[in-house]
Scaffold this active site. Structure first.
Site, PDB file in Angstrom:
ATOM      1  CG  HIS A  17      -1.789  -1.146   1.391  1.00 26.06           C
ATOM      2  ND1 HIS A  17      -3.086  -1.128   0.938  1.00 26.06           N
ATOM      3  CD2 HIS A  17      -1.596  -2.371   1.943  1.00 26.06           C
ATOM      4  CE1 HIS A  17      -3.664  -2.294   1.207  1.00 26.06           C
ATOM      5  NE2 HIS A  17      -2.789  -3.072   1.822  1.00 26.06           N
ATOM      6  CG  HIS A  69      -4.604   8.450   5.054  1.00 25.00           C
ATOM      7  ND1 HIS A  69      -5.391   7.382   5.394  1.00 25.00           N
ATOM      8  CD2 HIS A  69      -3.794   8.007   4.059  1.00 25.00           C
ATOM      9  CE1 HIS A  69      -5.069   6.330   4.630  1.00 25.00           C
ATOM     10  NE2 HIS A  69      -4.100   6.695   3.818  1.00 25.00           N
ATOM     11  CD  GLU A 226      -5.774  -7.357   7.256  1.00 27.88           C
ATOM     12  OE1 GLU A 226      -6.622  -6.638   6.692  1.00 27.88           O
ATOM     13  OE2 GLU A 226      -4.662  -6.941   7.617  1.00 27.88           O
ATOM     14  CG  ASP A 301      -0.042  -5.366   4.565  1.00 28.16           C
ATOM     15  OD1 ASP A 301      -0.724  -4.899   3.657  1.00 28.16           O
ATOM     16  OD2 ASP A 301      -0.521  -5.709   5.661  1.00 28.16           O
TER      17      ASP A 301
HETATM   18  C1  6MZ Z   1      -6.294  -3.674   5.422  1.00 24.45           C
HETATM   19  C2  6MZ Z   1      -4.809  -2.056   4.782  1.00 24.45           C
HETATM   20  C3  6MZ Z   1      -3.760  -2.740   5.439  1.00 24.45           C
HETATM   21  O1  6MZ Z   1      -4.356   3.289   0.157  1.00 24.45           O
HETATM   22  O2  6MZ Z   1      -3.761   5.282   1.531  1.00 24.45           O
HETATM   23  N1  6MZ Z   1      -4.287  -0.952   4.238  1.00 24.45           N
HETATM   24  N2  6MZ Z   1      -6.057  -2.538   4.771  1.00 24.45           N
HETATM   25  N3  6MZ Z   1      -5.349  -4.365   6.084  1.00 24.45           N
HETATM   26  C4  6MZ Z   1      -4.072  -3.937   6.126  1.00 24.45           C
HETATM   27  N4  6MZ Z   1      -3.158  -4.659   6.829  1.00 24.45           N
HETATM   28  C5  6MZ Z   1      -2.474  -4.146   7.952  1.00 24.45           C
HETATM   29  N5  6MZ Z   1      -2.631  -2.048   5.239  1.00 24.45           N
HETATM   30  C6  6MZ Z   1      -2.976  -0.963   4.495  1.00 24.45           C
HETATM   31  O3  6MZ Z   1      -2.554   3.091   1.873  1.00 24.45           O
HETATM   32  C7  6MZ Z   1      -3.020   2.944   3.197  1.00 24.45           C
HETATM   33  C8  6MZ Z   1      -4.356   2.267   3.214  1.00 24.45           C
HETATM   34  O4  6MZ Z   1      -4.205   0.893   2.784  1.00 24.45           O
HETATM   35  C9  6MZ Z   1      -5.092   0.037   3.482  1.00 24.45           C
HETATM   36  C10 6MZ Z   1      -5.882   0.927   4.434  1.00 24.45           C
HETATM   37  O5  6MZ Z   1      -7.090   1.309   3.817  1.00 24.45           O
HETATM   38  C11 6MZ Z   1      -4.975   2.144   4.603  1.00 24.45           C
HETATM   39  O6  6MZ Z   1      -5.678   3.301   4.960  1.00 24.45           O
HETATM   40  P1  6MZ Z   1      -3.254   4.057   0.784  1.00 24.45           P
HETATM   41  O7  6MZ Z   1      -2.145   4.389  -0.142  1.00 24.45           O
END
Ligand code: 6MZ
Length: 361
Positions: A17, A69, A226, A301
């Site tokens: 992410h 954010h 999860e 992740d």
């Molecule tokens: C679920 C996750 C995550 O999209 O703002 N995100 N969602 N489980 C996880 N495991 C720990 N890790 C990250 O990147 C951040 C966003 O990615 C998702 C969440 O929605 C988080 O706000 P972006 O670039």
């Protein structure tokens, strides 16, 4: 397993992410400067506290995302972090990166989902230290294997984008993201992800957008299991996404269905252990799926949140499950089969992995 060997091995990252992979130094720098200019906008000590904490509950992880954010609010910053994240993955010898991010609005500065993704694209265009391939072409790609391009010294990385739907979003917002992904396919958007706090939202909210994405030929990957939620996991498996992320709380009937459907699983070891989604590495389902030869891919992740790299994830797997160099290399090479791309890109990667295989034993 030696850290340097894992670093030197070419790797494929399919579950990362953007905002969770921001450079720690950049996050601290931006949070500090925001704290100095607008004291109430961010609690800097809270950022420092969470970023250095070893184990984070899922609730704390999502608090940290909210803080991140609060810091990454404008187009220039989105561009900057995208550039840095690509450079960091390339330094870790990732040769194919599928990065995912949630398109966001910030009405106060005129940011909408489209301009957010434009800022991401601007970021990848601005990478200069590494050659980045992000425009999908038809036919055979020779990006990694064509040695005439730039000599051998510069690193090359294939980059593709996945747009995420956040579980806090409405059906309409999810649909807007899918439509945006469709419009931006020519710029390397290859799929849709469902992510966000697993304790939030209902599967039925996103289903129309996910169905539409699939009908239109976009790939779909879902965060699944999860937390314990048997019914949702069952529904997700019935939807048959192209890939699944995590799969921690799967039960016998889910494993049966997963295995018969051969849906590849994106495995994030450190994330699962640090968030207590899996009790200990010894009982992590990686071992079960690996033994069953089920398609899987090791991923990070969120490199910032979990203080990891893809090389470290491979080392963690090798050390925890007693795997040798060749098994690690094969694991990395097999990931090519699960990327969201056609045979042109896959063939380029296959040839590339073959060409380095003799150095990897
Ligand atoms: C679920 C996750 C995550 O999209 O703002 N995100 N969602 N489980 C996880 N495991 C720990 N890790 C990250 O990147 C951040 C966003 O990615 C998702 C969440 O929605 C988080 O706000 P972006 O670039």
């Amino acid at each position: 397993m030696e850290k340097n060997w894992c670093l030197s091995m070419p790797k494929v990252e399919l579950h990362a992410h953007l905002n969770g992979s921001i450079r720690v130094s950049t996050l601290l720098e931006l949070a500090k400067s925001l704290n100095e200019t607008q004291k109430d906008a961010i609690d800097f000590s809270q950022v420092e506290h969470l970023i250095t904490k070893c184990d984070l509950t899922l609730t704390e992880v999502f608090q940290l995302f909210d803080l991140i954010h609060n810091v990454i609010t404008d187009h220039n910053t989105v561009t900057r972090i995208t550039k840095e994240v690509i450079e960091d993955f390339a330094s870790d010898n990732v040769v194919h990166l599928e990065l995912r991010t949630t398109p966001k609005r910030n009405d106060s500065i005129g940011m909408n989902k489209r301009s957010y993704v434009d800022a991401v694209i601007e970021g990848l265009r601005s990478v200069s230290s590494v050659d980045v391939d992000f425009i999908p072409k038809t036919g055979d790609s020779k990006f990694l294997t064509n040695d005439k391009c730039n000599g051998n010294s510069r690193k090359r990385i294939i980059f593709r984008l996945i747009l995420s739907i956040d579980r806090r979003e409405t059906t309409e917002a999810a649909m807007e993201t899918v439509k945006l992904a469709l419009e931006m396919r020519h710029l390397g958007v290859v799929g849709i992800d469902l992510s966000g706090n697993p304790k939030t939202g209902e599967w039925t909210t996103y289903l129309p957008a996910l169905k539409f994405a699939r009908e239109q030929g976009l790939n779909v990957t879902l965060h699944s299991g999860e937390i314990r939620n048997s019914k949702e996991i069952k529904n997700m498996l019935e939807f048959h996404p192209q890939r699944i992320g995590h799969a921690c709380y799967f039960e016998d009937e889910h494993w049966r269905k997963l295995k018969s459907s051969k849906i590849p699983v994106e495995i994030c070891l450190t994330s699962n252990i640090r968030t207590f989604s899996v009790a200990s590495i010894e009982v992590h389902h990686f071992a079960y799926l690996y033994k069953a030869k089920h398609p899987l891919v090791l991923c990070t992740d969120d490199t910032c949140v979990f203080n990891t790299t893809l090389s470290e994830e491979y080392k963690y797997a090798a050390d925890s499950f007693g795997l040798g160099r060749w098994e690690m290399f094969e694991l990395s090479r097999n990931a090519v089969e699960y990327i969201f791309a056609d045979n042109g890109v896959k063939n380029d990667l296959r040839k590339y992995f073959n060409s380095v295989s003799k150095n990897m034993e």
